[in-house]
Design an enzyme around this catalytic site. Structure first.
Site, short mmCIF file in Angstrom:
data_model
loop_
_atom_site.label_atom_id
_atom_site.label_comp_id
_atom_site.label_asym_id
_atom_site.label_seq_id
_atom_site.Cartn_x
_atom_site.Cartn_y
_atom_site.Cartn_z
CB VAL A 65 -5.83 -1.75 4.25
CG1 VAL A 65 -6.36 -3.18 4.12
CG2 VAL A 65 -4.52 -1.73 5.03
CE LYS B 291 0.54 1.98 14.92
NZ LYS B 291 0.38 1.83 13.47
CG ASP C 23 -13.55 6.56 12.85
OD1 ASP C 23 -13.46 5.79 11.87
OD2 ASP C 23 -12.71 7.43 13.12
CD GLU D 259 -1.06 0.67 3.65
OE1 GLU D 259 -1.50 1.82 3.53
OE2 GLU D 259 -1.24 -0.03 4.67
CB SER E 76 -11.15 1.26 9.25
OG SER E 76 -10.45 1.27 8.02
CB ALA E 77 -13.53 1.88 4.30
CG ASP E 78 -8.55 -0.54 6.11
OD1 ASP E 78 -8.77 0.10 5.07
OD2 ASP E 78 -7.57 -0.33 6.86
CE LYS F 91 -6.65 7.26 5.83
NZ LYS F 91 -7.02 7.54 7.23
N1 PSU Z 1 -2.80 1.55 10.80
C1 PSU Z 1 -1.47 1.52 10.94
N2 PSU Z 1 -0.69 2.05 9.96
C2 PSU Z 1 -1.22 2.60 8.83
C3 PSU Z 1 -2.64 2.62 8.69
C4 PSU Z 1 -3.38 2.08 9.70
O1 PSU Z 1 -0.99 1.02 11.93
O2 PSU Z 1 -0.48 3.08 7.97
C5 PSU Z 1 -3.24 3.20 7.44
C6 PSU Z 1 -3.56 2.10 6.42
O3 PSU Z 1 -3.43 2.62 5.13
C7 PSU Z 1 -5.03 1.82 6.71
C8 PSU Z 1 -5.53 3.20 7.02
O4 PSU Z 1 -5.73 1.23 5.63
O5 PSU Z 1 -4.48 3.81 7.76
C9 PSU Z 1 -6.82 3.18 7.80
O6 PSU Z 1 -7.32 4.46 7.90
P1 PSU Z 1 -8.77 4.70 8.52
O7 PSU Z 1 -8.64 4.35 9.97
O8 PSU Z 1 -9.03 6.16 8.27
O9 PSU Z 1 -9.70 3.80 7.78
MN MN Z 2 -12.30 6.23 10.04
#
Ligand code: PSU
Ligand code: MN
Length: 303
Positions: A107, A160, A139, A25, A141-143, A87
């Site tokens: 991701v 994390k 909140d 990524e 994540s879309a992941d 992003k």
């Molecule tokens: N968590 C980490 N390192 C990262 C990310 C998440 O420990 O670099 C990054 C990844 O690209 C992940 C994104 O897909 O943050 C998730 O962001 P959000 O929580 O806004 O969905």
């Molecule tokens: Mn988010």
């Protein structure tokens, strides 16, 4: 193939001849680490994948093209511009592509583009998940949704502890995503090997990872698989130090009212500041560790 997708010649050739490819990524480059360590790490990760017998495909949106296999110049550009690069999650792709802009893929979008290209294994550091306090902020994540619908194996070092790990596991269970511990029964938590939560299954070999993923594909079950690979012991961080940094970073983010897509990059950066660079060193090592496992697993999938 769709006209928005560009696959580098090297990646294209590897895919056509059935050789192993590992997706990487680019949000980790632009938003996850400072320059120049971000670019150095990205190049080291690519080299590690080559050393282990697979072809790396760093993924990003470059001038509106969904790119699988960034050049070193493109990686340098993404790393140097850092957070100026958008992003890019799933919801960002339509407008970025129409405007022919750049985007650093999370991701989520790395999975989307990998799947379009025919890449089945993806190595990264950490994934997004259900944030602490999500019962109020929503909140999530879309992941997690992407893991539910897109057929890519994601190899990470666990979510994390900035996240609510228990809720993240519940969400993945609901969505039918297998959570595998590589060589462990306990979910690793990125900087540390321990979280107090159990994974669904422990798997000890790249061969069995490949077999489980293959079975999922052949059954036609939608979605991916999450492999959590603990940080090597010698690089893991003392739990009290990292947990204090996480708590302080979360408190500061709350005070500043940071929300939405900004929160994850903010917390990553703050934790790096608070731990005086120790967490960056750990972060780099765990990504390299995941790259090795991903290359080995991609090779098994190609057998
Ligand atoms: N968590 C980490 N390192 C990262 C990310 C998440 O420990 O670099 C990054 C990844 O690209 C992940 C994104 O897909 O943050 C998730 O962001 P959000 O929580 O806004 O969905
Ligand atoms: Mn988010």
């Amino acid at each position: 193939m769709n006209k928005y997708l560009s696959i580098s010649p090297e990646v294209q050739q590897a895919l056509q001849s059935g050789r192993p490819v590992v997706a990487l990524e680019s949000t980790i480059i632009s938003h996850g680490m400072p320059y120049p360590q971000n670019v150095e790490t990205a190049m080291r990760v690519e080299q590690t994948i080559r050393d282990y017998g697979a072809v790396p495909a760093t993924i990003a949106v470059i001038g509106g093209q969904l790119t699988a296999g960034c050049t070193p110049d493109q990686i340098e550009h993404l790393g140097r511009k850092g957070t100026e690069v958008t992003k890019a999650s799933r919801r960002d792709l339509p407008v970025l592509v129409a405007r022919r802009e750049d985007g650093a893929t999370t991701v989520t979008t790395t999975m989307i583009i990998a799947a379009m290209a025919g890449i089945r294994v993806f190595a990264t550091g950490g994934i997004g998940g259900v944030h602490r306090g999500a019962e109020n902020t929503m909140d999530i994540s879309a992941d997690l949704e992407e893991l539910a619908q897109t057929p890519v194996m994601v190899i990470c070092a666990g979510p994390k502890a900035i996240l609510d790990l228990g809720l993240t596991l519940e969400y993945l269970e609901t969505k039918g995503v297998p959570v595998i511990g590589y060589g462990t029964d306990e979910l690793p938590a990125f900087y540390t090997r321990h979280s107090g939560f159990m994974v669904d299954y422990r798997i000890d070999t790249p061969q069995e990872l490949a077999q489980a993923f293959q079975a999922k594909m052949e059954m036609g079950l939608r979605g991916g698989m999450l492999v959590t690979n603990p940080i090597p012991e010698e690089y893991s961080m003392p739990a009290d130090i990292i947990n204090r940094a996480i708590d302080d970073a979360l408190a500061e983010a709350n005070r500043l009212g940071i929300r939405g897509k900004e929160i994850t990059p903010y917390l990553l950066d703050k934790i790096q500041q608070l731990t005086g660079g120790d967490s960056l060193a750990a972060n780099i090592q765990l990504v390299l560790n995941n790259a090795r496992l991903a290359a080995r697993t991609a090779r098994e999938l190609c057998r």
